[in-house]
Write an enzyme that holds these catalytic residues in place. Structure first.
Site, PDB file in Angstrom:
ATOM      1  N   ASP A  66       0.854  -1.173   0.000  1.00  0.00           N
ATOM      2  CA  ASP A  66       0.000   0.000   0.000  1.00  0.00           C
ATOM      3  C   ASP A  66       0.896   1.231   0.000  1.00  0.00           C
ATOM      4  OD1 ASP A  66      -2.939   0.994   0.389  1.00  0.00           O
ATOM      5  OD2 ASP A  66      -1.688   2.249   1.671  1.00  0.00           O
ATOM      6  N   GLU A  78       1.373   5.527  -0.103  1.00  0.00           N
ATOM      7  CA  GLU A  78       0.821   6.863   0.106  1.00  0.00           C
ATOM      8  C   GLU A  78       1.629   7.795  -0.783  1.00  0.00           C
ATOM      9  OE1 GLU A  78      -1.945   7.044   1.690  1.00  0.00           O
ATOM     10  OE2 GLU A  78      -1.771   5.015   2.491  1.00  0.00           O
ATOM     11  N   HIS A 120      -4.993   5.258   5.716  1.00  0.00           N
ATOM     12  CA  HIS A 120      -4.137   6.059   4.828  1.00  0.00           C
ATOM     13  C   HIS A 120      -2.714   6.180   5.372  1.00  0.00           C
ATOM     14  CE1 HIS A 120      -7.449   6.872   2.213  1.00  0.00           C
ATOM     15  NE2 HIS A 120      -8.132   7.456   3.173  1.00  0.00           N
TER      16      HIS A 120
END
Length: 193
Positions: free
Chosen positions: A13, A15, A166
């Site tokens: 993941d 950001e 997030h």
């Protein structure tokens, strides 16, 4: 003859720099955090984790929106290596221990962002062409056309989001929980069939 199954799901993941006012166009977004876990295909446990902040160069100052969304501070990225060094560290973590893996992410955003940043920084793309879009697999698992966000998917399964949404490493862990659930439920159904 079927190809040999991969031993690990590399769940990533990312950001990236972002804005809510158009000051950072999509094609100029840069990765500011890589969060990754190695999900063991046999045990369905996370065998290892990787987390790395990255210093952006196109838009070195994080927007207020980006900091509020990700909880990543300017100091986090100012003290971080730039993309090529971060990718070197990432690959040192993956290889040689986990070279038998499939790259997975929630949707195609992470794959596309890696490709964009690799091209911009002149760094070879580190993955094979094989990629699993877990977001799409989740919709197929439920038998629906609706596409769920990662937090929505956890909620749909009655699970709590662990950590900070997030944040790359926390989101990677949560995606692994969803994927483990989907795969073990499927395997249990096949055993009981």
């Amino acid at each position: 003859m079927q190809p040999k199954q991969k031993s690990y799901f590399l769940i990533v993941d990312l950001e990236a720099t972002c804005s809510d006012d158009g000051s950072i166009p999509r094609q100029e977004m840069e990765i500011i955090e890589i969060g990754a876990v190695m999900l063991n295909r046999k045990t369905w446990e996370i065998d290892s984790e990787f987390q790395q902040f990255i210093q952006p160069v196109r838009h070195p100052r994080l927007t207020k929106f980006c900091t509020e969304l990700t909880s990543i501070s300017q100091q986090d990225v100012d003290q971080a290596p730039q993309f090529s060094e971060a990718m070197s560290r990432f690959q040192d973590w993956i290889y040689p221990l986990f070279n038998n893996h499939i790259f997975c992410s929630w949707g195609n955003y992470d794959k596309n962002q890696f490709m964009q940043d690799c091209q911009f920084h002149n760094v070879p793309y580190p993955f094979s062409s094989q990629h699993i879009n877990i977001k799409q697999e989740f919709s197929e698992y439920l038998g629906v056309s609706k596409k769920f966000g990662m937090a929505q998917a956890l909620n749909h399964l009655g699970m709590e989001l662990i950590g900070t949404h997030h944040r790359g490493i926390d989101d990677a862990r949560n995606i692994a929980i969803i994927y483990k659930y989907m795969k073990t439920q499927k395997l249990n159904k096949l055993k009981n069939f």
